[in-house]
Design a protein around this motif. Structure first.
Motif, PDB file in Angstrom:
ATOM      1  N   ASN B 266       0.802  -1.226   0.000  1.00  0.00           N
ATOM      2  CA  ASN B 266       0.000   0.000   0.000  1.00  0.00           C
ATOM      3  C   ASN B 266       0.832   1.272   0.000  1.00  0.00           C
ATOM      4  OD1 ASN B 266      -2.759  -1.111   0.122  1.00  0.00           O
ATOM      5  ND2 ASN B 266      -2.007  -2.020   2.024  1.00  0.00           N
ATOM      6  N   CYS B 267       1.959   1.245  -0.649  1.00  0.00           N
ATOM      7  CA  CYS B 267       2.753   2.462  -0.804  1.00  0.00           C
ATOM      8  C   CYS B 267       2.342   3.177  -2.093  1.00  0.00           C
ATOM      9  CB  CYS B 267       4.245   2.128  -0.869  1.00  0.00           C
ATOM     10  SG  CYS B 267       4.898   1.480   0.688  1.00  0.00           S
ATOM     11  N   LEU B 268       2.522   4.491  -2.114  1.00  0.00           N
ATOM     12  CA  LEU B 268       2.289   5.295  -3.318  1.00  0.00           C
ATOM     13  C   LEU B 268       3.601   6.007  -3.609  1.00  0.00           C
ATOM     14  CD1 LEU B 268      -1.143   6.957  -2.409  1.00  0.00           C
ATOM     15  CD2 LEU B 268      -0.764   5.003  -3.941  1.00  0.00           C
ATOM     16  N   ILE B 269       4.204   5.691  -4.734  1.00  0.00           N
ATOM     17  CA  ILE B 269       5.524   6.249  -5.012  1.00  0.00           C
ATOM     18  C   ILE B 269       5.422   7.147  -6.237  1.00  0.00           C
ATOM     19  CG2 ILE B 269       7.920   5.666  -5.552  1.00  0.00           C
ATOM     20  CD1 ILE B 269       7.580   3.220  -3.813  1.00  0.00           C
ATOM     21  N   CYS B 282       8.633   0.725   4.759  1.00  0.00           N
ATOM     22  CA  CYS B 282       7.539  -0.005   5.409  1.00  0.00           C
ATOM     23  C   CYS B 282       6.216   0.199   4.652  1.00  0.00           C
ATOM     24  CB  CYS B 282       7.408   0.430   6.863  1.00  0.00           C
ATOM     25  SG  CYS B 282       6.829   2.113   7.065  1.00  0.00           S
ATOM     26  N   ASP B 283       5.170  -0.462   5.097  1.00  0.00           N
ATOM     27  CA  ASP B 283       3.856  -0.335   4.465  1.00  0.00           C
ATOM     28  C   ASP B 283       3.335   1.098   4.602  1.00  0.00           C
ATOM     29  OD1 ASP B 283       4.120  -3.059   4.217  1.00  0.00           O
ATOM     30  OD2 ASP B 283       2.568  -3.557   5.694  1.00  0.00           O
ATOM     31  N   GLY B 284       2.516   1.509   3.652  1.00  0.00           N
ATOM     32  CA  GLY B 284       1.787   2.767   3.796  1.00  0.00           C
ATOM     33  C   GLY B 284       2.620   4.020   3.644  1.00  0.00           C
ATOM     34  N   VAL B 285       3.703   3.939   2.922  1.00  0.00           N
ATOM     35  CA  VAL B 285       4.544   5.124   2.729  1.00  0.00           C
ATOM     36  C   VAL B 285       4.183   5.812   1.414  1.00  0.00           C
ATOM     37  CG1 VAL B 285       6.910   5.873   2.227  1.00  0.00           C
ATOM     38  CG2 VAL B 285       6.461   4.335   4.153  1.00  0.00           C
ATOM     39  N   VAL B 286       4.154   7.140   1.445  1.00  0.00           N
ATOM     40  CA  VAL B 286       3.939   7.938   0.235  1.00  0.00           C
ATOM     41  C   VAL B 286       5.230   8.681  -0.069  1.00  0.00           C
ATOM     42  CG1 VAL B 286       2.634   9.850  -0.766  1.00  0.00           C
ATOM     43  CG2 VAL B 286       1.491   8.230   0.775  1.00  0.00           C
ATOM     44  N   ALA B 291      11.385  12.569  -5.460  1.00  0.00           N
ATOM     45  CA  ALA B 291      12.150  12.472  -4.213  1.00  0.00           C
ATOM     46  C   ALA B 291      13.144  11.320  -4.321  1.00  0.00           C
ATOM     47  CB  ALA B 291      11.222  12.257  -3.033  1.00  0.00           C
ATOM     48  N   LEU B 292      14.264  11.462  -3.613  1.00  0.00           N
ATOM     49  CA  LEU B 292      15.267  10.402  -3.564  1.00  0.00           C
ATOM     50  C   LEU B 292      15.291   9.810  -2.159  1.00  0.00           C
ATOM     51  CD1 LEU B 292      17.679   8.772  -4.639  1.00  0.00           C
ATOM     52  CD2 LEU B 292      19.146  10.687  -3.994  1.00  0.00           C
ATOM     53  N   VAL B 293      15.039   8.520  -2.080  1.00  0.00           N
ATOM     54  CA  VAL B 293      15.029   7.836  -0.786  1.00  0.00           C
ATOM     55  C   VAL B 293      16.391   7.178  -0.592  1.00  0.00           C
ATOM     56  CG1 VAL B 293      13.896   6.110   0.652  1.00  0.00           C
ATOM     57  CG2 VAL B 293      12.566   7.408  -1.038  1.00  0.00           C
ATOM     58  N   THR B 294      17.161   7.668   0.382  1.00  0.00           N
ATOM     59  CA  THR B 294      18.536   7.185   0.562  1.00  0.00           C
ATOM     60  C   THR B 294      18.691   6.327   1.805  1.00  0.00           C
ATOM     61  OG1 THR B 294      18.993   9.255   1.668  1.00  0.00           O
ATOM     62  CG2 THR B 294      19.647   9.099  -0.650  1.00  0.00           C
ATOM     63  N   HIS B 295      17.626   6.178   2.573  1.00  0.00           N
ATOM     64  CA  HIS B 295      17.726   5.352   3.781  1.00  0.00           C
ATOM     65  C   HIS B 295      16.388   4.657   4.008  1.00  0.00           C
ATOM     66  CE1 HIS B 295      15.338   8.476   5.652  1.00  0.00           C
ATOM     67  NE2 HIS B 295      16.167   9.358   5.109  1.00  0.00           N
ATOM     68  N   SER B 296      16.383   3.634   4.855  1.00  0.00           N
ATOM     69  CA  SER B 296      15.147   2.903   5.136  1.00  0.00           C
ATOM     70  C   SER B 296      14.122   3.827   5.778  1.00  0.00           C
ATOM     71  CB  SER B 296      15.441   1.734   6.065  1.00  0.00           C
ATOM     72  OG  SER B 296      16.178   0.747   5.370  1.00  0.00           O
ATOM     73  N   ILE B 297      12.852   3.550   5.529  1.00  0.00           N
ATOM     74  CA  ILE B 297      11.754   4.313   6.129  1.00  0.00           C
ATOM     75  C   ILE B 297      10.945   3.341   6.976  1.00  0.00           C
ATOM     76  CG2 ILE B 297       9.665   5.638   5.667  1.00  0.00           C
ATOM     77  CD1 ILE B 297      10.925   6.668   3.133  1.00  0.00           C
ATOM     78  N   LYS B 298      10.835   3.647   8.261  1.00  0.00           N
ATOM     79  CA  LYS B 298      10.171   2.729   9.183  1.00  0.00           C
ATOM     80  C   LYS B 298       8.819   3.229   9.656  1.00  0.00           C
ATOM     81  CE  LYS B 298      14.545   0.728  10.438  1.00  0.00           C
ATOM     82  NZ  LYS B 298      15.646   0.570  11.384  1.00  0.00           N
ATOM     83  N   LYS B 299       8.454   4.452   9.244  1.00  0.00           N
ATOM     84  CA  LYS B 299       7.199   5.054   9.710  1.00  0.00           C
ATOM     85  C   LYS B 299       6.346   5.419   8.511  1.00  0.00           C
ATOM     86  CE  LYS B 299       6.125   8.672  12.803  1.00  0.00           C
ATOM     87  NZ  LYS B 299       6.570   9.839  13.577  1.00  0.00           N
ATOM     88  N   PRO B 300       5.097   4.963   8.457  1.00  0.00           N
ATOM     89  CA  PRO B 300       4.227   5.338   7.348  1.00  0.00           C
ATOM     90  C   PRO B 300       4.076   6.857   7.299  1.00  0.00           C
ATOM     91  CG  PRO B 300       3.154   3.697   8.760  1.00  0.00           C
ATOM     92  CD  PRO B 300       4.405   4.129   9.461  1.00  0.00           C
ATOM     93  N   GLY B 301       3.688   7.378   6.155  1.00  0.00           N
ATOM     94  CA  GLY B 301       3.520   8.821   6.015  1.00  0.00           C
ATOM     95  C   GLY B 301       4.118   9.276   4.706  1.00  0.00           C
ATOM     96  N   SER B 302       4.090  10.580   4.507  1.00  0.00           N
ATOM     97  CA  SER B 302       4.530  11.170   3.244  1.00  0.00           C
ATOM     98  C   SER B 302       5.924  11.762   3.378  1.00  0.00           C
ATOM     99  CB  SER B 302       3.518  12.254   2.842  1.00  0.00           C
ATOM    100  OG  SER B 302       3.997  12.990   1.747  1.00  0.00           O
ATOM    101  N   TYR B 303       6.750  11.558   2.363  1.00  0.00           N
ATOM    102  CA  TYR B 303       8.147  12.014   2.378  1.00  0.00           C
ATOM    103  C   TYR B 303       8.479  12.779   1.089  1.00  0.00           C
ATOM    104  CZ  TYR B 303       8.579   8.885   6.346  1.00  0.00           C
ATOM    105  OH  TYR B 303       8.408   8.288   7.564  1.00  0.00           O
ATOM    106  N   SER B 304       9.291  13.809   1.240  1.00  0.00           N
ATOM    107  CA  SER B 304       9.650  14.680   0.103  1.00  0.00           C
ATOM    108  C   SER B 304      11.128  15.013   0.145  1.00  0.00           C
ATOM    109  CB  SER B 304       8.890  16.014   0.215  1.00  0.00           C
ATOM    110  OG  SER B 304       7.512  15.808   0.276  1.00  0.00           O
ATOM    111  N   SER B 305      11.664  15.403  -0.994  1.00  0.00           N
ATOM    112  CA  SER B 305      13.048  15.902  -0.957  1.00  0.00           C
ATOM    113  C   SER B 305      13.391  16.969  -1.978  1.00  0.00           C
ATOM    114  CB  SER B 305      14.045  14.747  -1.117  1.00  0.00           C
ATOM    115  OG  SER B 305      14.233  14.404  -2.461  1.00  0.00           O
TER     116      SER B 305
END
Lengths: 341, 341, 341
Positions: B266-269, B282-286, B291-305
């Motif tokens: 259930n991620c939206l990339i 992890c599950d549920g990440v937006v 955006a560039l993801v350079t490390h693991s994400i352990k908390k659902p939610g939205s991320y930007s860069s």
């Protein structure tokens, strides 16, 4: 099948434990079975070493001291793994399937010029005046344009297209869907609209190169687009016209290199990176993922440009400030002067 | 054709206005005609509702209160629109054209093993030991490598290539030019140049997945690259070797995911995003666009860069300051100390 | 072959030096030989003018004053070069090879409807109800879906796929591997997973457009995806469903445009850029390489968003500060207040 002792002899390495253990293939530390050999090259996988079921493990001298199982001792375990994996891969090849042959559905304009060791897959098209070196294998749905020159022992995979006049060296692998020699993007602005510049150069690829799936390499505008030897391109890369890439340079997926850029030897260019046109990058440069190179680089080393990832709410607060940075810097300087008075 | 009342009954929904209005297809609020049904799912299109010529509109209960025309009342108008559009699409299918058949120009190594409900389009190639489930349609110029296993009711579109040994579940759609199972990008540095790591894993795609046009999914290096069920990939995406993507995750166009990354359910990339290798999301990440993801994400939610867009002149002033940020931050801290003394 | 005097007459330009010099092709200032014509359009190449071996050079009036060799004097040397290069390219064409013909290996569902001036290459597939204008050339491995309408004098290159119902204008060039009319990425979230929205629109491409290698243009969801006239798309571009692109707009490689974005006329969009969905960009906008456009642009001009490249060690220090920018800005404002008190 090879025993651990045989593998050690073939690789001119020493081993510890039982040399008689029979190895049939490679596996990961986590999931290998008793008849597989694994490797430890990245310390973050050390946790899997203790409980691995692998029949043997390729490890460094240091790690060997802490491991009591069967092991092949290598200076560079990853490199040794590569050689061992290649060995088992070669043993898998079934000679009958690999026999050179021209599929009856292939369309070949000048079949009499093909070496009998060349294989052409189903539904491929080979235009006129094409030269293909001994041992080269062309899979299905490949199109080879007129005047193309391909070296020996190349592998051109399904759906790849090599356009008119391009040259490939020996042992080149072109992955599925790659396109070598499409027109470069050359336009001049006329009074009524864009005027196309004929793209009359070709693409020249050296020996031992690899061109990834759906990667595109444009032909030169006047002169050629050139890849040196042992250049390795991942998937979905775009190489503009008249780009020159030095020997042993490796480029990760989705990177775009604009026209006439010159990339040195032994560079590592991260995935999704961009390199603008008409600049030069010297030998030994590392470009991090998604960085944009807007000027020439004259000093080897690692370069980055991407903003770090943040939770979007936090990012929103910080991002708005990046648009006020110059103002902030001036204010800080003012405060400094004021404080110094 | 369906009347509004029939549509409501089929969707188990209520309607307002005339149930007898005849609907032949779907249209936008702005341009629909009297025999079309439209929908309002995004409030920025509310302005078109008042003057729409649509024979009926799919709207929410709240909006229905303010609209006097024919309407199908839905909790989720966009989802109901999807079902209604699928219904009209299925009515359009001309049974004669859809009849299963093997085109005479297709090259099939073992035709006797194909189910009679399977359709193979012109100039496609099916290698040996391939299994294709009932009802699956393969269009033109498709290449299916040896040992591939495709489920039931799949649609493999024009020019797609599925390499040796890969598995697709049921109801998978592979769009034109997609490549499933090309070699991953695995190289070890030898003394004379790069040594290729054989890519001996395959790609395993679950049920109900969609693989976009010209998207590439690499086969695993030792183990497999895995897509769960209902994973939806847009066009021009690059999935590296040994990536694992969880159920229901949706990835927009031009995103690149490097090797061994593990993406949750259930991620939206977002489009053009990058995810480096060997990390876990992890599950549920937006992930927002580019955006560039350079490390693991352990908390659902939205991320930007990504830095915000600015007029280039303004950007030039601010961008130069981003290279002095650390210096500026130290100066600010110094000023603070000085002022506090 | 043309003499310099003939070239000048054809282009309605003046020349200096010997009008009798015979020109056979075009070359770069650096490498042209005596029977080639070169050009100087970018001042960074002025250094090569002095020692060029070119038989003649296309230069501006200003430069001509400082150059004593044979020259064609042009207001816009790059544009004149484009015309001259096109002229030599047209002279190269061998009439016999260009003769219209249908290759015997092509699969054509309704051959009787094809104009005799149309050429269809080996192993291409033309579905039913297709219209192809006079003089259009279709190369190998092309697939043209049912109901497609292609104008006159188009060139559809190797492996391109044009899906059902799409329209191309006149003189359109579709480069290898491009895909026009794959499904847009339309999904509604249902209770059990994603529900596909049928993509029932088509793609409409105007006259004089160019679609780059492995570029993908999605068909519309309900209405159409539209390219105006003289739109030029480089390689590996992704155009989402229902995007509208204005006349003369040029887009560099690897750019992604999300669904329903509307791009004006005469825009220049840099390589690797991203444009989010449902926004509008007015005429005359320049988007720099790898910029992300997240909101509508109503004012012509140049826009940027990418952080500048830095050595990675320096970048690490600065990048961490970008995550503290809002905090820093607040602190600066606090210090200012304190100092003003």
């Amino acid at each position: 099948m090879k025993t651990l002792a045989e593998l050690a002899a073939l690789q001119q390495l020493t081993y510890q434990g039982s040399g008689d253990v029979e190895i049939h293939s490679v596996g990961t530390l986590e999931h290998a079975s008793k008849d597989q050999i694994s490797f430890l090259a990245n310390s973050s996988y050390t946790k899997y070493l203790k409980n691995t079921q692998a029949g043997a493990v390729i490890i460094s001298q240091e790690v060997a001291g802490q491991y009591s199982g069967n092991a092949l001792i290598a200076e560079d375990p990853y490199l040794t793994f590569a050689y061992v994996a290649q060995l088992f891969e070669s043993l898998k090849q079934k000679p009958n399937q690999e026999k050179a042959k021209i599929h009856s559905s292939a369309v070949i304009e000048m079949p009499e010029t093909l070496d009998e060791s060349v294989a052409i897959g189903p539904l491929s098209f080979i235009a006129s005046e094409v030269k293909i070196g001994a041992g080269t294998v062309i899979q299905s749905h490949v199109s080879i344009g007129p005047g193309v020159n391909i070296g020996e022992n190349c592998l051109i995979k399904s759906g790849a297209k090599i356009e008119a006049g391009c040259h490939l060296g020996h042992r080149v692998i072109v992955h599925p869907g790659a396109i070598i020699g499409a027109d470069g993007f050359g336009l001049a602005r006329g009074s009524d609209g864009w005027v196309k510049i004929p793209q009359t150069g070709v693409v020249r690829v050296g020996d031992d190169c690899e061109i990834g799936a759906n990667t595109t390499i444009d032909r030169g505008a006047i002169e050629d687009t050139i890849l040196g030897n042992d250049v390795r391109l991942d998937n979905q890369i775009q190489i503009g016209h008249n780009v020159i890439i030095g020997d042993h340079t490796v480029i990760a997926g989705c990177t775009a290199i604009a026209g006439s850029a010159v990339i040195g030897k032994n560079c590592l260019i991260g995935g999704g990176a961009g390199i603008v046109g008409h600049i030069e990058i010297c030998d030994g440069v590392v470009i991090q993922a998604m960085a944009l190179v807007t000027h020439s680089i004259k000093k080897p080393g690692s370069y980055s440009s991407v903003s770090p990832l943040q939770p979007t709410k936090q990012w929103q607060k910080n991002a708005v400030r990046t648009k006020q940075l110059d103002k902030m810097a001036r204010k800080v300087n003012q405060l400094e002067r004021k404080l110094n008075d």
